[in-house]
Every structure is written in C-alpha cells, then in structure tokens.
Design an enzyme around this catalytic site. Structure first.
Site, PDB file in Angstrom:
ATOM      1  N   LEU A 161       0.774  -1.240   0.000  1.00 30.61           N
ATOM      2  CA  LEU A 161       0.000   0.000   0.000  1.00 30.61           C
ATOM      3  C   LEU A 161       0.805   1.290   0.000  1.00 30.61           C
ATOM      4  CD1 LEU A 161      -2.863  -1.056   2.439  1.00 30.61           C
ATOM      5  CD2 LEU A 161      -2.738  -1.282  -0.047  1.00 30.61           C
TER       6      LEU A 161
ATOM      7  N   ILE B  24       6.170   3.835  -3.655  1.00 35.67           N
ATOM      8  CA  ILE B  24       7.582   3.439  -3.731  1.00 35.67           C
ATOM      9  C   ILE B  24       8.447   4.695  -3.816  1.00 35.67           C
ATOM     10  CG2 ILE B  24       9.297   2.127  -5.067  1.00 35.67           C
ATOM     11  CD1 ILE B  24       7.080   0.433  -3.660  1.00 35.67           C
TER      12      ILE B  24
ATOM     13  N   ASN C  86       3.534  -3.897 -10.394  1.00 34.78           N
ATOM     14  CA  ASN C  86       2.436  -3.838  -9.430  1.00 34.78           C
ATOM     15  C   ASN C  86       1.162  -4.360 -10.075  1.00 34.78           C
ATOM     16  OD1 ASN C  86       1.101  -3.045  -6.972  1.00 34.78           O
ATOM     17  ND2 ASN C  86       0.269  -1.284  -8.064  1.00 34.78           N
TER      18      ASN C  86
ATOM     19  N   HIS D 119      -3.100  -3.822  -9.780  1.00 32.08           N
ATOM     20  CA  HIS D 119      -4.156  -2.974  -9.225  1.00 32.08           C
ATOM     21  C   HIS D 119      -5.497  -3.632  -9.516  1.00 32.08           C
ATOM     22  CE1 HIS D 119      -5.955   0.697  -7.749  1.00 32.08           C
ATOM     23  NE2 HIS D 119      -6.800   0.643  -8.765  1.00 32.08           N
TER      24      HIS D 119
END
Length: 191
Positions: free
Chosen positions: A87, A90, A104, A106
């Site tokens: 969460l 970065i 990532n 989503h």
C-alpha cells in the site's frame, strides 16, 4: 538467462504472493527469494514461511528515509521487485535502484479507480457505486506516482447489477491469481 531473483512486497494477507511463490517454485530461471512487509501482522508473512521464503518487516523510516531496504535487496541478489497488495508509494531511491524492474497489480482497469487511497475494498465499492458493467485487473510497471506506470496487461470481468462489492472483489481476485504470475514470468523473461 541468468537466475532472476524476485522480492515480493506485501501489506496484508498475501494471497497473490502465495500464488506467485507457487508458480515459481520449480522454475528453472526465476526464484522468489524474499518477501517484505510494512506490516508485522500481515498473514502473507506466514504464507511465505510455509515455503521457506525469507521475510523482512520494515518501517517507514527504513523504507523512505534511508537506503536500508535497497541494501537488503542487493545483499539478497534481488533482480526484480513485485508488489502484491503493497500500500505504500515506492520512494524515488528504490525506483532508481531497480529501474524498470518493479511491477504492481491494481484491482481495477486503470486509469479508472486508481491513485492514492484506492486499494482493496474501496476500489470495488467505487466500481459498484459508479455502476460499471465491467472491472478487472491492471498489471503495470511502477514509477513515482500511484498506479501510473506503463500498463503491461489488463484482464476484465463482468459486473452484474446485483453484485455486491464483495462479489466483485472475488471475481477480481480470481483474475489476479490466474494472471499475475504469468505476466510476471513474461515480464522477466522478455526483459
């Protein structure tokens, strides 16, 4: 191709992390070497331990205000970073240390329902409230902005008017478990 070593970052249950670990368990050129979490209570840490994957819990100072995490990743020989329900944004130093090597997932079809604060059930509630007829997953490279990197893959599922946010979440999670390990493999082997 030399051995690719993945570090997975999680914040919660780690179901995607477990699917990724299973996918690469006997892979000839890709190994999950480390699982890191910003949450000492994350169930994903227990999942990783069952597969004898090394784990590390870290705090905001270690992550955002030092190169400590980068040092840990380099010491473990990490070549690629996979975010799986992680969460935090970065930090720039980590992006620069692993350019085009952070991915990532989503739980929506970006650019819809993305950005800061859009995670987990919040996304599915927003999809329901907007009356969307479809949703899905977006797998993308990571840059310095939430949910903004180059899109590598999107997979869709239907949303019925009668679906609850929990039912939408279950459909999306099926897509995550099915496609994320495959896309990671393709991303690593084609780079």
């Amino acid at each position: 191709m030399s051995l690719a070593r993945i570090a997975i970052f999680i914040s919660g249950s780690g179901s995607n992390a477990e699917k990724i670990i299973e996918h690469f368990q006997n892979h000839e050129s890709i190994k999950v070497a480390l699982l890191l979490s910003n949450n000492a209570g994350a169930y994903g840490l227990q999942r990783a331990a069952r597969y004898n994957i090394a784990t590390l819990v870290f705090n905001k100072v270690q992550f955002r205000e030092s190169d400590e995490i980068i040092s840990v990743l380099r010491a473990a020989g990490i070549t690629h970073i996979v975010l799986a329900g992680f969460l935090w944004l970065i930090p720039q130093n980590l992006i620069e240390a692993f350019p085009n090597r952070i991915i990532n997932i989503h739980p929506a079809l970006l650019p819809k329902f993305g950005g800061k604060g859009m995670y987990g059930m919040r996304v599915h509630e927003a999809v329901k409230q907007a009356g969307e007829s479809e949703t899905g997953i977006t797998i993308h490279e990571v840059n310095a902005r939430y949910d903004d990197g180059e899109i590598l893959s999107q997979q869709k599922c239907r949303v019925e008017k009668s679906d609850s946010p929990e039912q939408i979440a279950a459909k999306v999670q099926q897509l995550e478990h099915q496609y994320y390990p495959q896309v990671i493999e393709k991303w690593i082997t084609s780079s």
